[in-house]
Design a protein around this motif. Structure first.
Motif, PDB file in Angstrom:
ATOM      1  N   ALA A 211      73.965 -47.159 -18.736  1.00  0.00           N
ATOM      2  CA  ALA A 211      73.147 -45.993 -19.045  1.00  0.00           C
ATOM      3  C   ALA A 211      71.652 -46.314 -19.086  1.00  0.00           C
ATOM      4  N   VAL A 212      70.857 -45.306 -18.727  1.00  0.00           N
ATOM      5  CA  VAL A 212      69.410 -45.324 -18.976  1.00  0.00           C
ATOM      6  C   VAL A 212      69.233 -44.765 -20.382  1.00  0.00           C
ATOM      7  N   SER A 213      68.888 -45.608 -21.335  1.00  0.00           N
ATOM      8  CA  SER A 213      68.963 -45.242 -22.749  1.00  0.00           C
ATOM      9  C   SER A 213      67.662 -44.737 -23.359  1.00  0.00           C
TER      10      SER A 213
ATOM     11  N   LEU B 187      73.459 -38.196 -11.308  1.00  0.00           N
ATOM     12  CA  LEU B 187      72.676 -38.453 -12.520  1.00  0.00           C
ATOM     13  C   LEU B 187      73.161 -37.508 -13.612  1.00  0.00           C
ATOM     14  N   VAL B 188      73.852 -38.061 -14.602  1.00  0.00           N
ATOM     15  CA  VAL B 188      74.420 -37.268 -15.695  1.00  0.00           C
ATOM     16  C   VAL B 188      73.475 -37.361 -16.886  1.00  0.00           C
ATOM     17  N   SER B 189      72.702 -36.304 -17.122  1.00  0.00           N
ATOM     18  CA  SER B 189      71.670 -36.336 -18.159  1.00  0.00           C
ATOM     19  C   SER B 189      72.124 -35.624 -19.428  1.00  0.00           C
ATOM     20  N   GLY B 190      72.021 -36.319 -20.551  1.00  0.00           N
ATOM     21  CA  GLY B 190      72.412 -35.735 -21.827  1.00  0.00           C
ATOM     22  C   GLY B 190      71.252 -35.287 -22.680  1.00  0.00           C
ATOM     23  N   HIS B 191      70.027 -35.348 -22.158  1.00  0.00           N
ATOM     24  CA  HIS B 191      68.832 -35.027 -22.957  1.00  0.00           C
ATOM     25  C   HIS B 191      68.006 -33.954 -22.275  1.00  0.00           C
TER      26      HIS B 191
ATOM     27  N   LEU C 116      77.850 -43.335  -7.232  1.00  0.00           N
ATOM     28  CA  LEU C 116      77.433 -44.052  -8.436  1.00  0.00           C
ATOM     29  C   LEU C 116      77.057 -43.039  -9.506  1.00  0.00           C
ATOM     30  N   ALA C 117      77.746 -43.071 -10.636  1.00  0.00           N
ATOM     31  CA  ALA C 117      77.432 -42.185 -11.760  1.00  0.00           C
ATOM     32  C   ALA C 117      76.516 -42.917 -12.730  1.00  0.00           C
ATOM     33  N   VAL C 118      75.345 -42.346 -12.980  1.00  0.00           N
ATOM     34  CA  VAL C 118      74.358 -42.968 -13.867  1.00  0.00           C
ATOM     35  C   VAL C 118      74.130 -42.077 -15.084  1.00  0.00           C
ATOM     36  N   PRO C 119      74.544 -42.497 -16.286  1.00  0.00           N
ATOM     37  CA  PRO C 119      74.237 -41.722 -17.492  1.00  0.00           C
ATOM     38  C   PRO C 119      72.751 -41.846 -17.821  1.00  0.00           C
TER      39      PRO C 119
END
Length: 235
Positions: free
Chosen positions: A66-68, A108-112, A24-27
């Motif tokens: 996504a977790v926004s 868990l793909v984190s952009g922040h 499971l990929a979670v942004p």
């Protein structure tokens, strides 16, 4: 062929049929200021795009919504920033990881960058509990860390209609290690009046596509190595 790789298009029986053999990929992103020229959703947009690429390229990956909201207290001096803090981010990621036990693992793909510390703590806790979790974040220049050339180029590639190029202007271009003590003590506004850490001038969509391709390649490689290693350990 899969019916879909997106949870927002699947029913629970469809997920149940493949979950045990799927990752499971979670942004994981944020809602925070990105200068006068970029939208508040940059980190979430980037994380979601990279996670979607992972799911599109690997038949064993499903994409979660996504977790926004993230830990964005350092941007509190700018209107529109919505932060839930480090403790909340850690708790949400731990509970999400626990609730995903039906899957073979979670990426868990984190952009922040502000989520880094709570993300690390959440992953450590989940791993202590015996769960398979991989954290991943894109890398970049220490002088271009927020709303600069990199993120502006990427957003020109992803959502060009949201970029106000005529408002793009440099912010503080000192290396992040030099800025960190000031950021932690007083927030971004204390070092950059426009909220930019870097220089977005000259950003292009072509450069953004190259950056996205490099990040996607790194994410795919990291996931493949992790998935292979965990399968070997399981046997």
């Amino acid at each position: 062929m899969r019916r879909s790789y997106r949870l927002d298009s699947l029913t629970w029986p469809e997920v149940a049929a493949v979950a045990a053999s799927s990752l499971l990929a979670v942004p994981v992103g944020s809602t925070e200021q990105h200068g006068p020229h970029l939208p508040l959703t940059v980190d979430t947009d980037i994380a979601a795009a990279l996670a979607e690429t992972l799911a599109r390229e690997r038949d064993d990956v499903l994409l979660a919504p996504a977790v926004s909201y993230g830990s964005s207290g350092e941007h509190a001096g700018f209107a529109g920033t919505l932060s839930v803090g480090q403790e909340a981010v850690e708790s949400v990621l731990v509970e999400l990881g626990r609730s995903a036990d039906a899957f073979a693992g979670v990426v868990l793909v984190s952009g922040h960058g502000g989520n880094a510390a709570p993300l690390a703590r959440a992953v450590a806790r989940l791993r202590r509990e015996g769960r398979r979790v991989l954290p991943w974040s894109p890398t970049g220049s220490p002088t271009d860390t927020h709303a600069g050339r990199t993120e502006t180029s990427v957003m020109l590639a992803l959502r060009p209609e949201t970029v106000r190029t005529h408002l793009a202007e440099p912010g503080d271009v000192r290396p992040l290690p030099e800025l960190l003590p000031h950021l932690r003590a007083s927030g971004v506004r204390a070092v950059s009046a426009n909220g930019v850490l870097g220089d977005p001038v000259g950003a292009t969509a072509e450069e953004g596509r190259r950056i996205l391709a490099a990040w996607s390649s790194d994410l795919l490689t990291a996931t493949a190595r992790w998935a292979d290693a965990t399968k070997t350990a399981a046997h």
